[in-house]
Design an enzyme around this catalytic site. Structure first.
Site, PDB file in Angstrom:
ATOM      1  N   TYR A 101      21.118  59.129  20.950  1.00 19.92           N
ATOM      2  CA  TYR A 101      21.899  60.365  20.828  1.00 19.92           C
ATOM      3  C   TYR A 101      23.239  60.179  21.527  1.00 19.92           C
ATOM      4  O   TYR A 101      23.301  59.605  22.618  1.00 19.92           O
ATOM      5  CB  TYR A 101      21.150  61.543  21.483  1.00 19.92           C
ATOM      6  CG  TYR A 101      21.986  62.802  21.553  1.00 19.92           C
ATOM      7  CD1 TYR A 101      21.930  63.751  20.541  1.00 19.92           C
ATOM      8  CD2 TYR A 101      22.866  63.023  22.614  1.00 19.92           C
ATOM      9  CE1 TYR A 101      22.730  64.888  20.575  1.00 19.92           C
ATOM     10  CE2 TYR A 101      23.677  64.151  22.659  1.00 19.92           C
ATOM     11  CZ  TYR A 101      23.591  65.080  21.640  1.00 19.92           C
ATOM     12  OH  TYR A 101      24.392  66.190  21.675  1.00 19.92           O
ATOM     13  N   GLU A 189      28.939  65.460  17.553  1.00 19.91           N
ATOM     14  CA  GLU A 189      27.601  64.958  17.879  1.00 19.91           C
ATOM     15  C   GLU A 189      27.106  63.974  16.823  1.00 19.91           C
ATOM     16  O   GLU A 189      27.289  64.187  15.633  1.00 19.91           O
ATOM     17  CB  GLU A 189      26.661  66.170  17.948  1.00 19.91           C
ATOM     18  CG  GLU A 189      25.268  65.886  18.423  1.00 19.91           C
ATOM     19  CD  GLU A 189      24.429  67.165  18.429  1.00 19.91           C
ATOM     20  OE1 GLU A 189      24.161  67.679  19.535  1.00 19.91           O
ATOM     21  OE2 GLU A 189      24.057  67.650  17.350  1.00 19.91           O
TER      22      GLU A 189
END
Ligand code: GDP
Ligand code: MN
Length: 377
Positions: A101, A189
């Protein structure tokens, strides 16, 4: 402003992130054409601007072009959280060895961009933060200097032991920061950022929210807005100049001014209930704004009562009262409406509301208690 994954991928790729080739399509024929341009295998993804798309069945893998077209046909027209999917992304699917991530938000406390990375990617990052917070590394970036080499090394060594992958991840994180700053994002993101079995790094998902205040100087990005794929409540609120945030409680709130709206929500919680929303109708509120506010709130089936709390200054109480009457006539409201109106043109407002089944309240405290009582019955 939220933008589609397809557009976020393009921005990431323009800033040098490794993004697999993809096409956004709206029909079966376009899906077919896309599979001829993109090498297989494929991943087929619904383009909607709400979370939980994967869990709702909006992301499917396909080995062959035929399978990809078939999956695209299933996803086109699918309902995800009340939104009908009319755009689908077809992308080259990558083999995955590790899912990481990487994301950046604006951190209000440090007043800086905050980069977060985790070796546990692919799943909900809020879930990782709750259950295994030690698996997230947070780096605050001074915009004066940008992302510094030692910060990149801190993150890459936290993410992997593989020196070859670490180099690529480092370049990807630097590019992510450039993209975030370059489009005036409030969030950027990549979940997941993956390492393939042949040790290549790929951004296989892309999410960018743009700071609305930056849109005035980002014309080409402002054009990417797609209201058909946004939460209908948010769209209607924005087009009527209302600030609206949906919450999970049962007391609908219509208030003027952000401060009073916050205080009203605090008081509802103080008396043990939960607000269904934050809604600020703003300063000079016309009857139309009240009507729009009512329509947005009534769309939420959890709402058991509505509290209208107005402190009239520039906002005229009689305008709000007319809006309430209009809303009652037009929308056929069957939940109890508690109304507290005080300030400018208060007397005129009371005359407008006299003889209706609205529940008047003299004070804010009394209004909040009444709204909670009515929601419970
Ligand atoms: P989201 O759930 O809406 O965020 O959609 P994502 O794009 O993140 O995809 C969800 C999951 O689908 C990923 O975590 C992967 O497990 C899988 N997936 C998505 N794209 C690919 C791909 O290119 N290859 C493989 N093998 N799996 C993928
Ligand atoms: Mn994702």
């Amino acid at each position: 402003m939220k933008i589609h994954e397809a557009h976020a991928r393009k921005i990431f790729s323009d800033f040098g992130l490794p993004v697999p080739p993809s096409r956004m399509i709206t029909s079966s024929a376009e899906a077919r054409a896309a599979t001829e341009e993109i090498p297989g295998p494929f991943v087929v993804k619904a383009q909607v601007l709400v979370g939980g798309r994967g869990k709702a069945g909006g992301v499917k893998l396909a080995g062959t072009p035929d399978e990809a077209v078939e999956k695209a046909e299933t996803i086109l027209g699918m309902e995800i959280k009340g939104i009908t999917v009319d755009k689908v992304l077809i992308a080259h699917a990558v083999d995955i060895a590790h899912e990481l991530y990487a994301g950046i938000i604006v951190d209000r406390r440090s007043r800086r961009p905050l980069m977060m990375v985790s070796p546990s990617g692919g799943i909900d990052i809020e879930e990782v933060a709750r259950t295994t917070p030690e698996k997230i590394l947070k780096i605050r970036i001074d915009p004066m200097w940008g992302l510094l080499p030692f910060q990149i090394r801190q993150m890459t060594s936290f993410l992997t032991d593989d020196r070859e992958a670490a180099k690529q991840i480092g370049r990807a994180l630097a590019a992510l920061y450039q993209a975030f700053m370059g489009v005036d994002a409030s969030l950027a993101e990549i979940n997941p950022l993956v390492i393939s079995p042949d040790r290549k790094v790929w951004a296989i998902d892309a999410k960018i929210n743009i700071d609305d205040n930056g849109l005035i100087r980002r014309k080409s990005i402002a054009e990417l807005r797609d209201e058909s794929a946004e939460d209908p409540g948010e769209v209607e609120a924005r087009s009527n100049g209302l600030s609206f945030v949906k919450l999970d409680g049962s007391i609908g709130c219509i208030v003027n001014g952000a401060g009073l709206a916050m205080a009203t929500m605090d008081m509802i919680k103080h008396y043990g209930a939960e607000p269904a929303n934050f809604l600020d109708i703003g300063g000079s509120s016309s009857p139309e704004k009240v009507l729009a506010a009512m329509r947005i709130i009534l769309r939420d089936p959890n709402v058991k009562s509505i509290l209208i709390n107005i402190f009239g200054g520039i906002t005229r109480c009689d305008d709000v009262a007319s809006g309430i009457i209009e809303a009652k006539n037009e929308l056929g409201i069957d939940v109890p409406l508690v109304v507290r109106l005080t300030g400018t043109n208060e007397e005129a407002a009371k005359k407008i509301l006299a003889g209706t089944d609205l529940i008047p309240a003299e004070t804010m405290d009394g209004g909040v208690k009444k709204a909670i009582e009515m929601a419970g019955s």
